[in-house]
Structure formats: structure tokens, C-alpha cells
Design a protein around this motif. Structure first.
Motif, PDB file in Angstrom:
ATOM      1  N   ILE A  38      52.093 129.652  67.928  1.00  0.00           N
ATOM      2  CA  ILE A  38      51.844 129.650  69.459  1.00  0.00           C
ATOM      3  C   ILE A  38      50.365 130.309  69.713  1.00  0.00           C
ATOM      4  O   ILE A  38      49.814 129.730  70.499  1.00  0.00           O
ATOM      5  N   THR A  39      49.939 131.201  69.108  1.00  0.00           N
ATOM      6  CA  THR A  39      48.746 132.041  69.377  1.00  0.00           C
ATOM      7  C   THR A  39      47.537 131.308  69.025  1.00  0.00           C
ATOM      8  O   THR A  39      46.522 131.678  69.027  1.00  0.00           O
ATOM      9  N   SER A  40      47.804 130.294  67.949  1.00  0.00           N
ATOM     10  CA  SER A  40      46.583 129.397  67.386  1.00  0.00           C
ATOM     11  C   SER A  40      45.837 128.786  68.283  1.00  0.00           C
ATOM     12  O   SER A  40      46.118 128.532  69.280  1.00  0.00           O
ATOM     13  N   ALA A  41      44.429 128.475  67.889  1.00  0.00           N
ATOM     14  CA  ALA A  41      43.573 127.589  68.808  1.00  0.00           C
ATOM     15  C   ALA A  41      44.243 126.569  69.300  1.00  0.00           C
ATOM     16  O   ALA A  41      44.860 125.895  68.771  1.00  0.00           O
ATOM     17  N   VAL A  42      43.653 125.814  70.393  1.00  0.00           N
ATOM     18  CA  VAL A  42      44.280 124.659  71.090  1.00  0.00           C
ATOM     19  C   VAL A  42      43.427 123.723  70.220  1.00  0.00           C
ATOM     20  O   VAL A  42      42.142 123.675  69.746  1.00  0.00           O
ATOM     21  N   LEU A  43      44.423 122.743  69.742  1.00  0.00           N
ATOM     22  CA  LEU A  43      43.924 121.516  69.104  1.00  0.00           C
ATOM     23  C   LEU A  43      43.071 120.632  69.942  1.00  0.00           C
ATOM     24  O   LEU A  43      43.381 120.555  70.927  1.00  0.00           O
ATOM     25  N   GLU A  44      42.497 119.669  69.279  1.00  0.00           N
ATOM     26  CA  GLU A  44      41.573 118.603  69.874  1.00  0.00           C
ATOM     27  C   GLU A  44      42.544 117.652  70.544  1.00  0.00           C
ATOM     28  O   GLU A  44      43.763 117.292  69.859  1.00  0.00           O
ATOM     29  N   PRO A  45      42.103 116.625  71.317  1.00  0.00           N
ATOM     30  CA  PRO A  45      42.848 115.688  71.757  1.00  0.00           C
ATOM     31  C   PRO A  45      43.242 114.881  70.651  1.00  0.00           C
ATOM     32  O   PRO A  45      42.570 114.586  69.967  1.00  0.00           O
ATOM     33  N   TYR A  46      44.463 114.087  70.811  1.00  0.00           N
ATOM     34  CA  TYR A  46      44.743 113.137  69.604  1.00  0.00           C
ATOM     35  C   TYR A  46      45.411 111.935  70.383  1.00  0.00           C
ATOM     36  O   TYR A  46      45.504 112.033  71.450  1.00  0.00           O
TER      37      TYR A  46
END
Length: 159
Positions: A38-46
Motif C-alpha cells: 500500500i505504501t509503495s511508490a505509485v506505478l507508472e501507467p500501464y
């Protein structure tokens, strides 16, 4: 006879024994895997894969919902991954959402009882409370309860 009973009890106690498992029976909830994700970095759009058509039939108690819709998306197939946060939802929020989705709705029932349940409750209230058993016929007799008028009014308000 006492000895046979003692042997049976001992057998039952020993038959329930099982070796200790090598791994945890319950998944370890202290590994923080969920919190880390939950606290990990936001992923790039896919690229989002979707079906061209949504067809589904949902049978309910008194009706069936049939969904037959074309799925349309933007020109691009790239969508950002959104973050999620915990929100407390109350009944007023749900009511506002439903009235927003269905503005022409005639009535939205806010009680949690079905008409069948309320009808059964009304029958039980009108029957009254246990008064005794008739000595001649053996049938149960009922008498009006002291709270019968109040309970009837409460059920009528829910209808």
C-alpha cells in the motif's frame, strides 16, 4: 463396567492427539506485506486490457438483472494507477449515491426488514403473549400483551 468406561475415555483422549504442524496454521499477519504494498511508490501507467462487450445475467430473489453493454474507453489504452485510501461510509453516503444514480426512483426503502418479515412480526404481535393451556382442549391460549399497541405502531411505521 467402570474399567471399560475408563478405557473408552482414554482411547478418545489419545485418538484426538495430532503432531504439531511444521508451519503456521494461520498465516502470519505480522509480515507487513500488505502495508508495504500500500505504501509503495505509485506505478507508472500501464496498458489496461478490457473486453469489448460486457454480458452478464444476475439472478436475484424476485427479479433478474441482465447486463448487455458495449465497453468504450478513451483513445489511449494507458491509465494511471490510482492510490487507495480507507474511507468510512455511512448510510447517508449510500443513500446520496443511490439517489444520484437513480434520480427518478419513486421510493428507496431505508429499513432493513423485508415485507414478509414485517408481516410475520405483525402476526406475532397481534397474536399476543402466552396465557396458558386450555385444560379441556389442550390448546395454547393467547392474550393481548401490554405493549401490543406500541409494537403494532412500530411495525406500521416500518411498512
Amino acid at each position: 463396567m467402570k474399567r471399560l468406561g475408563l478405557i473408552i475415555i482414554c482411547f478418545l483422549l489419545l485418538a484426538g492427539c495430532k503432531p504439531t504442524p511444521d508451519s503456521d496454521v494461520v498465516v502470519n499477519r505480522g509480515d507487513r506485506l500488505m502495508e508495504d504494498r500500500i505504501t509503495s511508490a505509485v506505478l507508472e501507467p500501464y496498458a489496461y486490457e478490457y473486453a469489448e462487450k460486457w454480458e452478464q445475467t444476475i439472478p436475484l430473489k424476485n427479479t433478474t438483472i441482465v447486463i448487455d453493454a458495449s465497453v468504450e474507453v478513451n483513445e489511449t489504452n494507458m491509465f494511471p494507477v490510482q492510490t487507495v485510501q480507507k474511507v468510512t461510509v455511512c448510510s447517508e453516503d449510500v443513500y446520496e449515491l443511490v439517489t444520484g444514480l437513480f434520480p427518478d426512483a419513486k421510493e428507496i426503502r431505508t429499513n432493513r426488514f423485508s415485507a414478509e418479515e414485517l408481516a410475520f412480526d405483525m402476526q406475532m404481535v397481534l397474536r399476543g403473549e402466552f396465557a396458558g393451556i386450555d385444560d379441556e382442549t389442550g390448546e395454547i391460549t393467547w392474550a393481548p400483551s401490554a405493549e401490543q399497541d406500541e409494537q403494532t405502531a412500530e411495525i406500521q411505521a416500518l411498512l
